[in-house]
Design a protein around this motif. Structure first.
Motif, PDB file in Angstrom:
ATOM      1  N   PHE A   9     -17.397  16.028 -38.548  1.00  0.00           N
ATOM      2  CA  PHE A   9     -18.703  15.503 -38.958  1.00  0.00           C
ATOM      3  C   PHE A   9     -19.771  15.824 -37.915  1.00  0.00           C
ATOM      4  O   PHE A   9     -20.879  16.273 -38.245  1.00  0.00           O
ATOM      5  CB  PHE A   9     -18.574  13.994 -39.172  1.00  0.00           C
ATOM      6  CG  PHE A   9     -19.815  13.328 -39.710  1.00  0.00           C
ATOM      7  CD1 PHE A   9     -20.668  13.982 -40.571  1.00  0.00           C
ATOM      8  CD2 PHE A   9     -20.118  12.016 -39.351  1.00  0.00           C
ATOM      9  CE1 PHE A   9     -21.803  13.357 -41.079  1.00  0.00           C
ATOM     10  CE2 PHE A   9     -21.240  11.382 -39.845  1.00  0.00           C
ATOM     11  CZ  PHE A   9     -22.089  12.059 -40.708  1.00  0.00           C
ATOM     12  N   ALA A  10     -19.443  15.612 -36.637  1.00  0.00           N
ATOM     13  CA  ALA A  10     -20.404  15.873 -35.560  1.00  0.00           C
ATOM     14  C   ALA A  10     -20.706  17.365 -35.438  1.00  0.00           C
ATOM     15  O   ALA A  10     -21.851  17.754 -35.175  1.00  0.00           O
ATOM     16  CB  ALA A  10     -19.861  15.321 -34.235  1.00  0.00           C
ATOM     17  N   LEU A 218     -24.621  12.882 -26.934  1.00  0.00           N
ATOM     18  CA  LEU A 218     -23.760  12.496 -25.823  1.00  0.00           C
ATOM     19  C   LEU A 218     -22.903  13.664 -25.353  1.00  0.00           C
ATOM     20  O   LEU A 218     -22.764  13.903 -24.151  1.00  0.00           O
ATOM     21  CB  LEU A 218     -22.861  11.328 -26.240  1.00  0.00           C
ATOM     22  CG  LEU A 218     -21.941  10.736 -25.169  1.00  0.00           C
ATOM     23  CD1 LEU A 218     -22.759  10.136 -24.024  1.00  0.00           C
ATOM     24  CD2 LEU A 218     -21.039   9.663 -25.782  1.00  0.00           C
ATOM     25  N   GLY A 219     -22.338  14.408 -26.307  1.00  0.00           N
ATOM     26  CA  GLY A 219     -21.491  15.536 -25.944  1.00  0.00           C
ATOM     27  C   GLY A 219     -22.281  16.742 -25.479  1.00  0.00           C
ATOM     28  O   GLY A 219     -21.873  17.445 -24.557  1.00  0.00           O
ATOM     29  N   THR A 223     -24.182  22.973 -28.221  1.00  0.00           N
ATOM     30  CA  THR A 223     -22.960  23.527 -27.643  1.00  0.00           C
ATOM     31  C   THR A 223     -21.839  23.375 -28.667  1.00  0.00           C
ATOM     32  O   THR A 223     -21.887  22.494 -29.524  1.00  0.00           O
ATOM     33  CB  THR A 223     -22.560  22.809 -26.348  1.00  0.00           C
ATOM     34  OG1 THR A 223     -22.251  21.435 -26.643  1.00  0.00           O
ATOM     35  CG2 THR A 223     -23.693  22.857 -25.333  1.00  0.00           C
ATOM     36  N   PHE A 224     -20.826  24.215 -28.565  1.00  0.00           N
ATOM     37  CA  PHE A 224     -19.747  24.156 -29.544  1.00  0.00           C
ATOM     38  C   PHE A 224     -18.829  22.957 -29.297  1.00  0.00           C
ATOM     39  O   PHE A 224     -18.444  22.252 -30.222  1.00  0.00           O
ATOM     40  CB  PHE A 224     -18.936  25.451 -29.515  1.00  0.00           C
ATOM     41  CG  PHE A 224     -19.692  26.649 -30.011  1.00  0.00           C
ATOM     42  CD1 PHE A 224     -20.121  26.710 -31.329  1.00  0.00           C
ATOM     43  CD2 PHE A 224     -19.994  27.703 -29.159  1.00  0.00           C
ATOM     44  CE1 PHE A 224     -20.833  27.805 -31.797  1.00  0.00           C
ATOM     45  CE2 PHE A 224     -20.699  28.799 -29.613  1.00  0.00           C
ATOM     46  CZ  PHE A 224     -21.124  28.860 -30.937  1.00  0.00           C
ATOM     47  N   ALA A 225     -18.472  22.729 -28.045  1.00  0.00           N
ATOM     48  CA  ALA A 225     -17.529  21.659 -27.730  1.00  0.00           C
ATOM     49  C   ALA A 225     -18.198  20.296 -27.599  1.00  0.00           C
ATOM     50  O   ALA A 225     -17.514  19.276 -27.658  1.00  0.00           O
ATOM     51  CB  ALA A 225     -16.784  21.987 -26.429  1.00  0.00           C
ATOM     52  N   GLY A 226     -19.512  20.263 -27.432  1.00  0.00           N
ATOM     53  CA  GLY A 226     -20.221  19.006 -27.209  1.00  0.00           C
ATOM     54  C   GLY A 226     -19.986  17.955 -28.275  1.00  0.00           C
ATOM     55  O   GLY A 226     -19.614  16.815 -27.962  1.00  0.00           O
ATOM     56  N   PRO A 227     -20.204  18.284 -29.567  1.00  0.00           N
ATOM     57  CA  PRO A 227     -19.980  17.276 -30.605  1.00  0.00           C
ATOM     58  C   PRO A 227     -18.545  16.756 -30.640  1.00  0.00           C
ATOM     59  O   PRO A 227     -18.313  15.584 -30.944  1.00  0.00           O
ATOM     60  CB  PRO A 227     -20.317  18.024 -31.899  1.00  0.00           C
ATOM     61  CG  PRO A 227     -21.218  19.126 -31.477  1.00  0.00           C
ATOM     62  CD  PRO A 227     -20.755  19.525 -30.113  1.00  0.00           C
ATOM     63  N   VAL A 228     -17.585  17.621 -30.321  1.00  0.00           N
ATOM     64  CA  VAL A 228     -16.173  17.209 -30.306  1.00  0.00           C
ATOM     65  C   VAL A 228     -15.945  16.188 -29.191  1.00  0.00           C
ATOM     66  O   VAL A 228     -15.330  15.138 -29.401  1.00  0.00           O
ATOM     67  CB  VAL A 228     -15.251  18.432 -30.117  1.00  0.00           C
ATOM     68  CG1 VAL A 228     -13.783  17.996 -30.124  1.00  0.00           C
ATOM     69  CG2 VAL A 228     -15.501  19.469 -31.204  1.00  0.00           C
ATOM     70  N   ARG A 265     -28.961  14.823 -19.065  1.00  0.00           N
ATOM     71  CA  ARG A 265     -29.977  15.073 -20.093  1.00  0.00           C
ATOM     72  C   ARG A 265     -29.492  16.064 -21.139  1.00  0.00           C
ATOM     73  O   ARG A 265     -29.933  16.022 -22.289  1.00  0.00           O
ATOM     74  CB  ARG A 265     -31.252  15.605 -19.424  1.00  0.00           C
ATOM     75  CG  ARG A 265     -31.917  14.616 -18.487  1.00  0.00           C
ATOM     76  CD  ARG A 265     -32.471  13.429 -19.235  1.00  0.00           C
ATOM     77  NE  ARG A 265     -33.497  13.816 -20.183  1.00  0.00           N
ATOM     78  CZ  ARG A 265     -34.776  13.940 -19.884  1.00  0.00           C
ATOM     79  NH1 ARG A 265     -35.194  13.730 -18.649  1.00  0.00           N
ATOM     80  NH2 ARG A 265     -35.656  14.269 -20.810  1.00  0.00           N
ATOM     81  N   LYS A 266     -28.612  16.965 -20.759  1.00  0.00           N
ATOM     82  CA  LYS A 266     -28.117  17.978 -21.699  1.00  0.00           C
ATOM     83  C   LYS A 266     -26.791  17.582 -22.333  1.00  0.00           C
ATOM     84  O   LYS A 266     -26.178  18.398 -23.030  1.00  0.00           O
ATOM     85  CB  LYS A 266     -27.952  19.320 -20.975  1.00  0.00           C
ATOM     86  CG  LYS A 266     -29.259  19.877 -20.420  1.00  0.00           C
ATOM     87  CD  LYS A 266     -29.030  21.178 -19.698  1.00  0.00           C
ATOM     88  CE  LYS A 266     -30.335  21.735 -19.134  1.00  0.00           C
ATOM     89  NZ  LYS A 266     -30.123  22.993 -18.383  1.00  0.00           N
ATOM     90  N   GLY A 267     -26.339  16.350 -22.108  1.00  0.00           N
ATOM     91  CA  GLY A 267     -25.048  15.928 -22.622  1.00  0.00           C
ATOM     92  C   GLY A 267     -23.925  16.311 -21.666  1.00  0.00           C
ATOM     93  O   GLY A 267     -24.123  17.062 -20.705  1.00  0.00           O
ATOM     94  N   ILE A 268     -22.746  15.802 -21.929  1.00  0.00           N
ATOM     95  CA  ILE A 268     -21.616  16.032 -21.027  1.00  0.00           C
ATOM     96  C   ILE A 268     -21.288  17.522 -20.914  1.00  0.00           C
ATOM     97  O   ILE A 268     -21.245  18.088 -19.823  1.00  0.00           O
ATOM     98  CB  ILE A 268     -20.381  15.247 -21.510  1.00  0.00           C
ATOM     99  CG1 ILE A 268     -20.671  13.735 -21.494  1.00  0.00           C
ATOM    100  CG2 ILE A 268     -19.165  15.562 -20.641  1.00  0.00           C
ATOM    101  CD1 ILE A 268     -19.601  12.897 -22.141  1.00  0.00           C
ATOM    102  N   VAL A 269     -21.065  18.161 -22.048  1.00  0.00           N
ATOM    103  CA  VAL A 269     -20.714  19.588 -22.035  1.00  0.00           C
ATOM    104  C   VAL A 269     -21.901  20.436 -21.599  1.00  0.00           C
ATOM    105  O   VAL A 269     -21.742  21.406 -20.847  1.00  0.00           O
ATOM    106  CB  VAL A 269     -20.216  20.028 -23.425  1.00  0.00           C
ATOM    107  CG1 VAL A 269     -19.959  21.530 -23.464  1.00  0.00           C
ATOM    108  CG2 VAL A 269     -18.939  19.270 -23.799  1.00  0.00           C
ATOM    109  N   GLY A 270     -23.094  20.073 -22.038  1.00  0.00           N
ATOM    110  CA  GLY A 270     -24.286  20.831 -21.649  1.00  0.00           C
ATOM    111  C   GLY A 270     -24.504  20.836 -20.153  1.00  0.00           C
ATOM    112  O   GLY A 270     -24.857  21.872 -19.559  1.00  0.00           O
ATOM    113  N   GLU A 271     -24.283  19.695 -19.487  1.00  0.00           N
ATOM    114  CA  GLU A 271     -24.432  19.623 -18.040  1.00  0.00           C
ATOM    115  C   GLU A 271     -23.354  20.430 -17.322  1.00  0.00           C
ATOM    116  O   GLU A 271     -23.622  21.075 -16.299  1.00  0.00           O
ATOM    117  CB  GLU A 271     -24.387  18.169 -17.573  1.00  0.00           C
ATOM    118  CG  GLU A 271     -25.632  17.363 -17.930  1.00  0.00           C
ATOM    119  CD  GLU A 271     -26.875  17.852 -17.205  1.00  0.00           C
ATOM    120  OE1 GLU A 271     -26.742  18.528 -16.162  1.00  0.00           O
ATOM    121  OE2 GLU A 271     -27.983  17.547 -17.670  1.00  0.00           O
TER     122      GLU A 271
END
Length: 282
Positions: A9-10, A218-219, A223-228, A265-271
């Motif tokens: 979904f994310a 949050l993720g 980014t591809f992995a961020g929503p996961v 600010r860019k989310g966990i994976v983004g950072e």
């Protein structure tokens, strides 16, 4: 399995927001409507699980096309408000029509056998089916984003007037992205119904649309992995804290989100990706 469904979904929502730049406040409507369609067809019409999943997914895509034809004419906050308004209409329809069960929802949806062979009542079999669908969806989104079509979506996100000046039919590209996103969201809802055996009004409620925004930001949006990562974080916190803090779980998740927005600010994976780029630059 529940976390994997929300990860799908994310990822669907991220395709729309992260790569096209369209913020939808009504994505739960597509997930929930597909959940109801799949649940009713399997439980009451006696359909097989694979046909139920397919019908729910296609139904969400068709609904996304109808909503998209209305909403895509607007931009920014107006687009978000139109999607929210349409989603609220769908919520009240699901509340009133008899086959959804109203406030009780659809209960006792059987898993059945996949293709008449694999018993989905076995949690291990069900888990690997959900995992396989998640991997397939994830790879499909990666392919879409890296395709020429995906590059046009990025161009629209970065500078829509410039994309128009280059001759692209922007509305058509955005409508297709919206339909793709709602179709994948419908797949997540249909799969969730088969996994849990029920579909309720919470699946179409506006608060779930807010949760998927939270998961994506949050993720790491775009980014591809961020929503996961975001989906697993939120669902994990909900499951871990529900029996320990009760209704305070919403406050804790909200505080976690505020902290991450301030610190990451860019989310966990983004950072993490930005940190890797800084290291390579040195």
């Amino acid at each position: 399995m529940n976390a994997l469904c929300f990860a799908i979904f994310a990822c669907a929502f991220n395709l729309l927001l992260g790569y096209t730049g369209l913020l939808s406040f009504g994505h739960a409507a597509f997930m929930g409507s597909a959940a109801y369609v799949t649940g009713w067809l399997i439980r009451s019409a006696g359909w097989s699980p694979e046909l139920g999943l397919l019908a729910g997914t296609l139904g969400a895509g068709a609904l996304g096309l109808l909503v998209g034809l209305v909403a895509i004419r607007r931009q920014g906050i107006y687009f978000a408000m139109v999607t929210l308004a349409m989603a609220q209409m769908i919520y009240f329809i699901c509340l009133q029509v008899p086959f959804t069960g109203g406030e009780d929802g659809l209960q006792g949806v059987p898993r059945g056998k996949l293709l008449g062979l694999l018993p989905l009542d076995n949690d291990l079999v069900m888990y690997f089916l959900v995992l396989a669908i998640f991997v397939g969806v994830f790879l499909a989104i990666v392919r879409i984003v890296h395709s020429p079509y995906g590059q046009v979506l990025k161009a629209i996100r970065e500078n829509e007037p410039r994309a128009i000046s280059l001759g692209y039919d922007v509305d058509r590209y955005k409508l297709l992205a919206f339909v793709l996103s709602t179709t994948i969201a419908g797949l997540a809802g249909s799969l969730k119904t088969v996994v849990l055996g029920f579909a309720t009004l919470s699946d179409v409620h506006w608060s779930l649309s807010g949760e998927v925004v939270l998961m994506t930001l949050l993720g790491g949006m775009g980014t591809f992995a961020g929503p996961v990562v975001g989906a697993f974080t939120i669902i994990g916190l909900q499951n871990f804290l529900a029996d320990r803090v009760g209704s305070w779980v919403t406050v804790i998740i909200g505080a976690t989100f505020v902290f991450c927005v301030i610190a990451f600010r860019k989310g966990i994976v983004g950072e993490l990706l930005a940190w890797q780029q800084r290291r390579r630059a040195k």
